[in-house]
Write a protein that holds these residues in place. Structure first.
Motif, PDB file in Angstrom:
ATOM      1  N   GLY A 301       0.824  -1.211   0.000  1.00  0.00           N
ATOM      2  CA  GLY A 301       0.000   0.000   0.000  1.00  0.00           C
ATOM      3  C   GLY A 301       0.850   1.248   0.000  1.00  0.00           C
ATOM      4  N   ARG A 302       0.208   2.402   0.183  1.00  0.00           N
ATOM      5  CA  ARG A 302       0.929   3.668   0.252  1.00  0.00           C
ATOM      6  C   ARG A 302       1.613   3.778   1.607  1.00  0.00           C
ATOM      7  NH1 ARG A 302       0.779   6.957  -3.808  1.00  0.00           N
ATOM      8  NH2 ARG A 302      -0.871   6.820  -5.377  1.00  0.00           N
ATOM      9  N   GLY A 303       2.900   4.042   1.584  1.00  0.00           N
ATOM     10  CA  GLY A 303       3.671   4.027   2.809  1.00  0.00           C
ATOM     11  C   GLY A 303       3.931   5.383   3.414  1.00  0.00           C
ATOM     12  N   ALA A 304       3.415   6.444   2.822  1.00  0.00           N
ATOM     13  CA  ALA A 304       3.692   7.779   3.343  1.00  0.00           C
ATOM     14  C   ALA A 304       2.545   8.700   2.965  1.00  0.00           C
ATOM     15  CB  ALA A 304       5.015   8.299   2.783  1.00  0.00           C
ATOM     16  N   GLY A 305       2.657   9.946   3.437  1.00  0.00           N
ATOM     17  CA  GLY A 305       1.620  10.934   3.160  1.00  0.00           C
ATOM     18  C   GLY A 305       0.798  11.222   4.398  1.00  0.00           C
ATOM     19  N   GLY A 306       0.234  12.426   4.451  1.00  0.00           N
ATOM     20  CA  GLY A 306      -0.507  12.842   5.627  1.00  0.00           C
ATOM     21  C   GLY A 306      -1.692  11.965   5.937  1.00  0.00           C
ATOM     22  N   ALA A 307      -2.563  11.725   4.955  1.00  0.00           N
ATOM     23  CA  ALA A 307      -3.786  10.964   5.206  1.00  0.00           C
ATOM     24  C   ALA A 307      -3.507   9.498   5.553  1.00  0.00           C
ATOM     25  CB  ALA A 307      -4.726  11.071   4.006  1.00  0.00           C
ATOM     26  N   PRO A 308      -2.663   8.773   4.779  1.00  0.00           N
ATOM     27  CA  PRO A 308      -2.393   7.381   5.163  1.00  0.00           C
ATOM     28  C   PRO A 308      -1.770   7.255   6.549  1.00  0.00           C
ATOM     29  CG  PRO A 308      -1.705   7.771   2.905  1.00  0.00           C
ATOM     30  CD  PRO A 308      -2.034   9.110   3.482  1.00  0.00           C
ATOM     31  N   THR A 309      -0.818   8.142   6.875  1.00  0.00           N
ATOM     32  CA  THR A 309      -0.175   8.059   8.185  1.00  0.00           C
ATOM     33  C   THR A 309      -1.165   8.392   9.289  1.00  0.00           C
ATOM     34  OG1 THR A 309       1.921   8.704   7.161  1.00  0.00           O
ATOM     35  CG2 THR A 309       1.781   8.850   9.556  1.00  0.00           C
ATOM     36  N   ALA A 310      -2.003   9.408   9.062  1.00  0.00           N
ATOM     37  CA  ALA A 310      -3.025   9.756  10.058  1.00  0.00           C
ATOM     38  C   ALA A 310      -4.007   8.613  10.266  1.00  0.00           C
ATOM     39  CB  ALA A 310      -3.760  11.019   9.620  1.00  0.00           C
ATOM     40  N   SER A 311      -4.310   7.867   9.225  1.00  0.00           N
ATOM     41  CA  SER A 311      -5.194   6.713   9.348  1.00  0.00           C
ATOM     42  C   SER A 311      -4.605   5.695  10.310  1.00  0.00           C
ATOM     43  CB  SER A 311      -5.412   6.071   7.976  1.00  0.00           C
ATOM     44  OG  SER A 311      -6.057   4.817   8.080  1.00  0.00           O
ATOM     45  N   ALA A 312      -3.295   5.427  10.169  1.00  0.00           N
ATOM     46  CA  ALA A 312      -2.640   4.479  11.074  1.00  0.00           C
ATOM     47  C   ALA A 312      -2.605   5.015  12.501  1.00  0.00           C
ATOM     48  CB  ALA A 312      -1.229   4.190  10.573  1.00  0.00           C
ATOM     49  N   VAL A 313      -2.349   6.316  12.646  1.00  0.00           N
ATOM     50  CA  VAL A 313      -2.339   6.930  13.979  1.00  0.00           C
ATOM     51  C   VAL A 313      -3.693   6.760  14.659  1.00  0.00           C
ATOM     52  CG1 VAL A 313      -2.264   9.138  15.205  1.00  0.00           C
ATOM     53  CG2 VAL A 313      -0.500   8.593  13.507  1.00  0.00           C
ATOM     54  N   LEU A 314      -4.772   7.058  13.929  1.00  0.00           N
ATOM     55  CA  LEU A 314      -6.097   6.953  14.534  1.00  0.00           C
ATOM     56  C   LEU A 314      -6.477   5.506  14.844  1.00  0.00           C
ATOM     57  CD1 LEU A 314      -8.417   9.611  12.868  1.00  0.00           C
ATOM     58  CD2 LEU A 314      -7.495   9.535  15.169  1.00  0.00           C
ATOM     59  N   GLY A 315      -6.010   4.572  14.035  1.00  0.00           N
ATOM     60  CA  GLY A 315      -6.245   3.165  14.359  1.00  0.00           C
ATOM     61  C   GLY A 315      -5.640   2.812  15.712  1.00  0.00           C
ATOM     62  N   ASP A 316      -4.430   3.329  15.969  1.00  0.00           N
ATOM     63  CA  ASP A 316      -3.791   3.097  17.265  1.00  0.00           C
ATOM     64  C   ASP A 316      -4.530   3.819  18.382  1.00  0.00           C
ATOM     65  OD1 ASP A 316      -1.863   1.447  16.252  1.00  0.00           O
ATOM     66  OD2 ASP A 316      -0.233   2.914  16.322  1.00  0.00           O
ATOM     67  N   VAL A 317      -5.006   5.043  18.108  1.00  0.00           N
ATOM     68  CA  VAL A 317      -5.741   5.800  19.130  1.00  0.00           C
ATOM     69  C   VAL A 317      -6.983   5.029  19.561  1.00  0.00           C
ATOM     70  CG1 VAL A 317      -7.129   7.864  19.524  1.00  0.00           C
ATOM     71  CG2 VAL A 317      -4.863   8.067  18.481  1.00  0.00           C
ATOM     72  N   VAL A 318      -7.709   4.481  18.603  1.00  0.00           N
ATOM     73  CA  VAL A 318      -8.898   3.696  18.938  1.00  0.00           C
ATOM     74  C   VAL A 318      -8.520   2.513  19.834  1.00  0.00           C
ATOM     75  CG1 VAL A 318     -10.689   2.174  17.994  1.00  0.00           C
ATOM     76  CG2 VAL A 318     -10.214   4.381  16.908  1.00  0.00           C
ATOM     77  N   ALA A 319      -7.426   1.826  19.485  1.00  0.00           N
ATOM     78  CA  ALA A 319      -7.007   0.649  20.250  1.00  0.00           C
ATOM     79  C   ALA A 319      -6.641   1.017  21.684  1.00  0.00           C
ATOM     80  CB  ALA A 319      -5.832  -0.033  19.554  1.00  0.00           C
ATOM     81  N   VAL A 320      -5.814   2.061  21.859  1.00  0.00           N
ATOM     82  CA  VAL A 320      -5.385   2.387  23.225  1.00  0.00           C
ATOM     83  C   VAL A 320      -6.527   2.984  24.033  1.00  0.00           C
ATOM     84  CG1 VAL A 320      -2.991   2.695  22.474  1.00  0.00           C
ATOM     85  CG2 VAL A 320      -4.478   4.699  22.648  1.00  0.00           C
ATOM     86  N   ALA A 321      -7.434   3.711  23.378  1.00  0.00           N
ATOM     87  CA  ALA A 321      -8.579   4.270  24.099  1.00  0.00           C
ATOM     88  C   ALA A 321      -9.500   3.166  24.604  1.00  0.00           C
ATOM     89  CB  ALA A 321      -9.340   5.235  23.192  1.00  0.00           C
ATOM     90  N   ARG A 322      -9.722   2.162  23.777  1.00  0.00           N
ATOM     91  CA  ARG A 322     -10.561   1.032  24.197  1.00  0.00           C
ATOM     92  C   ARG A 322      -9.903   0.274  25.349  1.00  0.00           C
ATOM     93  NH1 ARG A 322     -12.757  -2.167  18.989  1.00  0.00           N
ATOM     94  NH2 ARG A 322     -13.894  -3.253  20.640  1.00  0.00           N
ATOM     95  N   ASN A 323      -8.578   0.139  25.279  1.00  0.00           N
ATOM     96  CA  ASN A 323      -7.869  -0.533  26.369  1.00  0.00           C
ATOM     97  C   ASN A 323      -8.045   0.225  27.685  1.00  0.00           C
ATOM     98  OD1 ASN A 323      -6.976  -2.432  24.549  1.00  0.00           O
ATOM     99  ND2 ASN A 323      -4.898  -1.614  24.404  1.00  0.00           N
TER     100      ASN A 323
END
Length: 433
Positions: A301-323
């Motif tokens: 997939g696309r390995g860089a760029g504001g939107a793709p990187t932000a998508s990965a960041v928010l995926g982690d935010v959801v995970a740690v918030a649920r924890n």
């Protein structure tokens, strides 16, 4: 769940936009709404366009923001080693969860972050640090924990992949392809971190650490960039049915004494056009994982760029918030194996060597003798006239697998032969050619 955002550049601004646009869905996934408690920036007066955020949330006091009692999660997207390291250690020791995209810090001193997370009891997630939005680190950290990973091979830098793909497609030299990459926004004004392999080496260290349950730092990674790759190298690769890619290669295996070790390296290499990574073009990333039970897996997939990187960041935010809502912590590190890192000289690889030689009887025999003295077996030899029109010849030799130190010593001795006018090119060969 209240977030402290450190940095509001390209990635940080996209994080803010996605938080705003998807607030209802994110709240439903987590079980509580996400709110920005504050955003730490270097300059308060910077024009941030139509960013959907209250200007009163901006502050230049990052440490003060982190220490606030109402902050649950710290999201770091500023990059660099300091002051990010101090801020994140402070947050983790205080029991806050941290989401970061900072590959350089994780490769330089990830151990300090993991130790602080264990001490404070918060989560440390960093999916966005390697390969942007491609879901890669969590499969290595979680999905494949029941398996034994033997090798990870990847294209993890979009800038260099764009450059090498352009050279392959058009026959352009490195300088021309870099100029095009800069004009199109794929390369920074100072592309050193990309073209010299520093960026890929940091990512290789993170991948090896997760894959092999061993702390691997950037200093453990053998690194070479692509600045010496020429149009002639690419033409030679194409003649062999290959292309050239900047690869990160992390492998687990026994050394000469039978000890289990890991080898981690980043360098340009020829790979056959039939290899799954050969077709990865433009600025895309791809990682090829080999495991004993799962077999071969590919992440693309696309390995860089504001939107793709932000998508990965928010995926982690959801995970740690649920924890945090569930009152649990997921171990962010598994380093029980603590395997030694094998020196590059002991890595098993193959070489493609192009020699300008005198065109007279006995030359091939003399060259072959050098390989034999270093116990390096020759796989193929091609000979042709030199392009210089001086009556000399070109020998292109591809070796069988041998220790890198033996191959390097062979090349060094070849440089000293009177019959060798120059060693025009040396590239490693990967992928079973």
């Amino acid at each position: 769940m209240r977030l402290a955002l450190l940095g509001c550049g390209t990635v940080g601004a996209e994080v803010v936009r996605l938080l705003n646009e998807q607030s209802a869905d994110l709240a439903a996934r987590i079980g509580a709404p996400l709110e920005i408690a504050g955003i730490a920036v270097r300059r308060l007066g910077r024009d941030r366009g139509d960013l959907p955020v209250d200007p009163g949330l901006f502050t230049t006091d990052a440490l003060g923001l982190i220490k606030r009692d109402d902050v649950d999660v710290v999201v770091e997207v500023i990059g660099g080693i300091e002051p990010a390291r101090g801020w994140l250690v402070e947050a983790l020791r205080a029991g806050k969860s941290v989401v970061t995209a900072n590959k350089a810090l994780l490769a330089e001193d990830g151990g300090a972050l993991h130790d602080a997370a264990a001490e404070g009891g918060g989560d440390l997630y960093y999916e966005a640090s390697v390969a942007g939005a491609i879901p890669l680190l969590r499969p290595l950290r979680e999905s494949l924990h029941g398996d034994r990973i033997t090798q990870v091979t990847g294209i993890v830098n979009g800038t260099t992949n764009f450059i090498l793909s352009a050279m392959h497609a058009t026959g352009a030299g490195f300088a021309e392809a870099l100029e095009e990459a800069t004009e199109l926004g794929y390369a920074e004004a100072d592309p050193t971190a990309d073209v010299e392999g520093f960026d890929a080496a940091a990512k290789a260290a993170i991948l090896a650490s997760l894959a092999f349950h061993t702390r691997v730092g950037a200093a453990d990674v053998h690194r070479e960039g692509i600045t010496e790759v020429t149009a002639a190298d690419m033409a030679s690769a194409k003649a062999m049915g290959c292309t050239i890619k900047l690869l990160c290669i992390a492998a687990r295996g026994a050394d000469g004494q039978g000890r289990e070790t890991v080898s981690v390296r980043v360098h340009p290499a020829m790979i056959p056009l039939t290899h799954p990574l050969a077709s990865v073009g433009d600025a895309f990333n791809a990682v090829f994982v080999e495991a004993e039970a799962a077999g071969q897996l590919m992440f693309y997939g696309r390995g860089a760029g504001g939107a793709p990187t932000a998508s990965a960041v928010l995926g982690d935010v959801v995970a740690v918030a649920r924890n945090r809502l569930a009152g649990v912590r997921v171990a962010s590190e598994s380093a029980y194996a603590a395997l030694p890192v094998r020196p590059m000289g002991e890595a098993l690889t193959r070489y493609h060597i192009s020699l300008d030689v005198a065109d007279r009887p006995g030359v091939l025999e003399a060259v072959a003798g050098v390989f034999a003295r270093h116990d390096v077996s020759i796989a193929t030899v091609r000979q042709g006239p030199s392009g210089g029109g001086n009556g000399d010849a070109v020998l292109v030799i591809v070796t069988h697998v041998a220790p890198d130190a033996a191959l390097a010593a062979t090349v060094q001795e070849l440089r000293g032969l009177d019959i060798v006018r120059s060693v025009a090119s040396v590239l490693r060969v990967e992928g079973g050619l």
